[in-house]
Structures are given as structure tokens and as C-alpha cells.
Design an enzyme around this catalytic site. Structure first.
Site, PDB file in Angstrom:
ATOM      1  N   ASP A 109       0.868  -1.181   0.000  1.00 60.35           N
ATOM      2  CA  ASP A 109       0.000   0.000   0.000  1.00 60.35           C
ATOM      3  C   ASP A 109       0.904   1.229   0.000  1.00 60.35           C
ATOM      4  O   ASP A 109       1.640   1.465   0.962  1.00 60.35           O
ATOM      5  CB  ASP A 109      -0.893  -0.021   1.242  1.00 60.35           C
ATOM      6  N   SER A 188      -1.465  14.224 -14.664  1.00 63.88           N
ATOM      7  CA  SER A 188      -2.710  14.357 -15.420  1.00 63.88           C
ATOM      8  C   SER A 188      -2.763  15.740 -16.046  1.00 63.88           C
ATOM      9  O   SER A 188      -2.166  16.692 -15.521  1.00 63.88           O
ATOM     10  CB  SER A 188      -3.921  14.164 -14.500  1.00 63.88           C
ATOM     11  N   TYR A 201      -8.802  15.769  -6.873  1.00 64.72           N
ATOM     12  CA  TYR A 201      -7.934  14.959  -7.725  1.00 64.72           C
ATOM     13  C   TYR A 201      -6.958  15.861  -8.482  1.00 64.72           C
ATOM     14  O   TYR A 201      -5.746  15.588  -8.543  1.00 64.72           O
ATOM     15  CB  TYR A 201      -8.787  14.154  -8.707  1.00 64.72           C
ATOM     16  N   ALA A 203      -5.921  18.807  -7.649  1.00 66.09           N
ATOM     17  CA  ALA A 203      -4.948  19.384  -6.710  1.00 66.09           C
ATOM     18  C   ALA A 203      -3.813  18.416  -6.431  1.00 66.09           C
ATOM     19  O   ALA A 203      -2.638  18.806  -6.354  1.00 66.09           O
ATOM     20  CB  ALA A 203      -5.655  19.775  -5.410  1.00 66.09           C
ATOM     21  N   SER A 204      -4.138  17.134  -6.296  1.00 66.13           N
ATOM     22  CA  SER A 204      -3.090  16.139  -6.024  1.00 66.13           C
ATOM     23  C   SER A 204      -2.145  15.995  -7.213  1.00 66.13           C
ATOM     24  O   SER A 204      -0.943  15.825  -7.043  1.00 66.13           O
ATOM     25  CB  SER A 204      -3.724  14.781  -5.678  1.00 66.13           C
ATOM     26  N   LYS A 205      -2.692  16.087  -8.425  1.00 64.39           N
ATOM     27  CA  LYS A 205      -1.853  15.970  -9.618  1.00 64.39           C
ATOM     28  C   LYS A 205      -1.016  17.234  -9.833  1.00 64.39           C
ATOM     29  O   LYS A 205       0.136  17.163 -10.295  1.00 64.39           O
ATOM     30  CB  LYS A 205      -2.723  15.683 -10.844  1.00 64.39           C
TER      31      LYS A 205
END
Length: 329
Positions: A109, A188, A201, A203-205
């Protein structure tokens, strides 16, 4: 007072100077890049992956699975990492059939720092080296931020997409320095182009892109290269509806996913296959590309957003309010 004057002068003169420089330098620069991409690199600078070691996270499905097969076709030795062992075993079997001489399966994980340290250690202990690290593991959420019921439950988006990648990279760097290897990051287009209903999503990319653009500079003296990949809408478990619900629970909601994609694209831009995305990713990484956008025409969206951000916002706001008129089977 003197500093204030300097800032005013810079505000006055620096923008037009940079504008003039861009007008002069941009055409020859991109012409050189095009020639280099099409003619020079493919002929002289393609890395031979035979016998080299590649570790891929999120390798049990989607883009990650197809990246495994692309490296297998190049006869690389593989370490494939994900949480679902039954799927990993199937991927490993196919990878051997495609030409990989050896495949190590590791269940882990990426949100757990001790797991990340363990599978890097397992790779080195088993193969003795690491040449390419592919940070692919990711999850999404397709619900509007304003409808989120419990914000802390959305922390896994950043834990998987950002921290899972940075944990793995941290433990891999000493070994990549020895091999003068490469880090491949699956980001992305939403890391630099607004995506309605995908704010967390995106923001994380965006965090991934910013982190690795900076890390590229830090690692340059050590010979470690970085390729940042920005896929468009790709056929994977995410586009098939797998993601966090508005309650923050992992679910598969095909109807919600279809509606989100059609609102965003209005059915005009096709979803690309994971196979094509993986092929372009591995080809670009082996050529030594700094960044990859797939499909390439998405790059035009970046220019549109840079020069006409207000127009982009208006168009996307209209798209977001557009109700899907057709359903996908």
C-alpha cells in the site's frame, strides 16, 4: 523606498522584455524540439531496457498494467506493486509472456511509508539495482467539492496520488543515483487545466507536477532524470467509475462517471486507451523526454488556459452545467 522603486521599474520593463524574447525565441525553439523529437532522439538516444530493472506502482490495472507490458516487450526485468495479489499474479504471467525475463510481485500500500521502503528494499535485494521507477498508483473522486460530506475522508486522494509517489521516490533515489536512472510520474492534464467535479484529484496531480519539476533540478547533478506524464481522459478503472463518493467511501459508480465525462467533454474528445497511453509513456521515457502529454493535442489546452484563463473558466462553467443527453453503455 529604493526597493519600491526597483519593483516599479521591474513591473514596467520586465513584462515587455520577456514578451519580446518569447516572440523571437519561441518559433526556433519549438522547431528544434520537433526535429529533435521526430528525428534525432528516436535514432540516437533511445535507452535499451534489456535486462534493466523497472518498478511500477499501481500495476494491477489500467495505465500501470499496460506500462508493465510495454517494458516487458523491451525485455526489462520488472517489480510490480499493488494491493491486489490475484491481479498482480495475472499481470506477471502476461508480462513474462511478452518477454520480461523475470518479474517480482510485491503486495503493498503506497500510503504506508513502511510499505514503500519495503518494496524498494525487496527490489534491490532481489535484482541488485533499479533503473526506472514508475509512480503510477492513483485514485480519484468525481463528486463536486461543495457536496462532500466529510472532508477528512478525502485525504486518501493526496495520500495515494502525492505522498505514495514521494515516499517511494525518497527510498528509490539512492539506488537511482547509482544507475543514473529515471523517475516516471503519471500526473494528469488536470494538474494544469481545470476539471469540474475533480478539484481534489486535480490538486493532487498539480502537487505532483510541482514537486517533480523542482526535484528534477535537485537531482540533475546526480544524473537522475525525471519524466512527468500528463494523460488526458484514459480508459481505466477511474473512468469506469471507481473513486471516492461524496461520503468519502471508495465505490464504483459507472453512471456518475459517464455523466462527469460527458459534462466535461460533451462527447467531443474521445477517451484514449490505456494501451496507447502506456506505449507513449514508455517510448517517451526511453527517449529521455522531460514531459509527455498524451494525446499531444491536449497541450493546446495549456496554451489556451495560459493566455485566455477567463474564457476557459466561462466555457468550463457552461460545460459543468450541461446535463448529459445520452448514456454510455
Amino acid at each position: 523606498m529604493e526597493k519600491l522603486v526597483i519593483h516599479k521599474l521591474l513591473n514596467l520593463f520586465l513584462p515587455p522584455i520577456i514578451f519580446i524574447f518569447l516572440c523571437i525565441a519561441t518559433p526556433p525553439y519549438y522547431l528544434f524540439k520537433l526535429i529533435n523529437q521526430i528525428l534525432i532522439k528516436p535514432l540516437f538516444f533511445v535507452e535499451d531496457m534489456r535486462g534493466k530493472v523497472v518498478l511500477v506502482t499501481g500495476a494491477s490495472s489500467g495505465i500501470g498494467e499496460q506500462i508493465v507490458y510495454e517494458y516487458a516487450r523491451r525485455q526489462a526485468r520488472l517489480v510490480i506493486v499493488a494491493r491486489r495479489k490475484n491481479l498482480l499474479d495475472e499481470v506477471a504471467k502476461k508480462a513474462r509472456g511478452f518477454g520480461s525475463p523475470d518479474v517480482l510481485v510485491v503486495c503493498a500500500d503506497v500510503t504506508k511509508v513502511e510499505d514503500c521502503e519495503r518494496f524498494i528494499h525487496d527490489a534491490i535485494n532481489y535484482f541488485g539495482r533499479l533503473d526506472h521507477l514508475v509512480n503510477n498508483a492513483g485514485i480519484s473522486s468525481t463528486s463536486p467539492f461543495k457536496e462532500a460530506k466529510n472532508i477528512p475522508k478525502f485525504a486518501p486522494i493526496m495520500d495515494v496520488n502525492f505522498w505514495g509517489s514521494t515516499y517511494t521516490t525518497h527510498f528509490a533515489i539512492p539506488h537511482l543515483k547509482k544507475s543514473k536512472g529515471r523517475i516516471i510520474v503519471i500526473a494528469s492534464v488536470l494538474g494544469w487545466f481545470p476539471g469540474p467535479r475533480l478539484s481534489l484529484y486535480a490538486a493532487s496531480k498539480a502537487a505532483l507536477i510541482s514537486f517533480y519539476d523542482t526535484l528534477r533540478v535537485e537531482l540533475q547533478p546526480d544524473g537522475v532524470k525525471i519524466t512527468v506524464v500528463s494523460p488526458g481522459v484514459t480508459d481505466s478503472e477511474m473512468t469506469q467509475g471507481k473513486g471516492l463518493s461524496k461520503e468519502g467511501a471508495l465505490q464504483v459508480d459507472k453512471e456518475l462517471s459517464d455523466g462527469m465525462i460527458e459534462r466535461f467533454l460533451l462527447g467531443v474528445i474521445p477517451v484514449i486507451s490505456a494501451e496507447i497511453c502506456a506505449k507513449m509513456t514508455v517510448n517517451g521515457a526511453c527517449r529521455g523526454d522531460r514531459s509527455i502529454t498524451e494525446p499531444a493535442y491536449y497541450g493546446a489546452l495549456h496554451l489556451l488556459n495560459v493566455f485566455f484563463p477567463d474564457l476557459v473558466q466561462c466555457i468550463l462553467a457552461w460545460m459543468n452545467s450541461h446535463e448529459p443527453t445520452t448514456a454510455r453503455n
